[in-house]
Scaffold this motif. Structure first.
Motif: not given
Length: 326
Positions: A108-109, A113-114, A141, A146-148
């Motif tokens: 998902t990430s 971008n975050a 995920e 990063y965890k999205r």
């Protein structure tokens, strides 16, 4: 995949030889071990496989070997969303699906971008699905880069594309997980797998179709047993007892991962070396002591539940990489 049973889907480690190259002989033996322990599928080229430290060629060969070794006995999933652009990710997805995996997993990430909105995420997913024909997909995920975590409305929009058949959920909040499981009821072809061991039993009771957690690497027999008996009213007390035992050790086995898993599997008799591209340090004496204590707990858990741990010597078939078919 049979949707009427809960399943253990181990994430596969990548073993390395003394030159830090993929050791396919050991990988074949790991696959045999997990099948004997009750695995109903495999997730390859994942974070646990040290996917970010593998080259594109290694990712493809790794998936090809796993598909060959499994020989259709259980489904094989593999991450496909690698590349700088959506076009690159789509091209790699087509390549890895052509090898014979059952579905391609999208991180998902990798699609926003975050600091980017869910609209950006959805637009990129729409482009990705459009570029990959009818290839069956899954979502994960992953905590890196990063965890999205997908919000419920975003999750539903992705499922409505009719391209998503698997979801490995990394939600720690049980209420968010319940919301996703409720949405999943509208999409019977979707299977959600829990990745967070402390929420395993709760997720299974709310409709998750299996477990794909780090704990399944260490003690697959127990996680498979939990999947098989989560809704068995005759074993409710034992099921809750096992969940209570697994929860506090989850943090311990995450420390120095994946080296911790390789150490633990060596304790179990598997010929995997303590070599990792993702974790360069050696385990400390304290880390080894804690893992040894977890190993002793594992033996006691099996004894309490009358589960026979897999006899590694019985399942370690001859190395399979040089099979002419591969």
């Amino acid at each position: 995949m049979n949707t009427n049973e809960n399943k253990l889907f181990p994430v596969l480690l990548t073993p390395f030889d003394l030159k830090a190259k993929v050791d396919y002989d050991v990988l074949g033996r790991l696959i045999d071990f997990y099948l004997a322990a009750g695995a109903k599928g495999f997730f390859a080229n994942c974070f646990s496989s040290e996917m970010y430290s593998l080259s594109e060629d290694e990712r493809l060969e790794l998936a090809k070997y796993i598909v060959h070794r499994v020989k259709g006995r259980v489904p094989v999933l593999a991450t496909g969303s690698f590349g700088l652009t959506i076009f690159d990710k789509a091209e790699f997805t087509r390549k890895i699906y052509a090898i014979g995996v059952d579905a391609v997993i999208l991180i998902t990430s990798h699609y926003a971008n975050a600091d980017e909105s869910d609209n950006v995420l959805l637009q990129n997913f729409e482009k990705m699905l459009r570029l990959t024909d009818n290839i069956p997909m899954g979502l994960y995920e992953c905590p890196v880069p990063y965890k999205r975590i997908l919000k419920a409305d975003v999750f539903k929009k992705l499922l409505a594309t009719d391209r998503i058949f698997y979801h490995k959920d990394a939600t720690v909040d049980p209420d968010v997980m319940k919301a996703k499981l409720e949405i999943a009821k509208e999409f019977p072809s979707l299977q959600i797998f829990e990745s967070y061991t402390p929420n395993a039993l709760q997720s299974l009771n709310c409709g998750a179709k299996g477990i794909s957690s780090i704990s399944g690497i260490f003690f697959p027999e127990l996680v498979a047993w939990l999947c098989n008996n989560a809704t068995n009213h005759d074993k409710t007390s034992k099921v809750h007892w096992l969940q209570e035992e697994l929860t506090p050790v989850d943090e311990l086995i995450h420390d120095a991962y994946p080296m911790s898993a390789k150490y633990f599997l060596r304790r179990r008799g598997l010929p995997i070396r303590l070599i990792s591209r993702a974790y360069a340090k050696e385990l400390t004496a304290k880390q080894k002591q804690l893992l040894d204590e977890v190993y002793n707990k594992f033996i006691n858990w099996c004894a309490t539940l009358h589960i026979e741990p897999v006899n590694v010597e019985e399942v370690l078939l001859p190395p399979g990489r040089l099979d002419p078919a591969f």
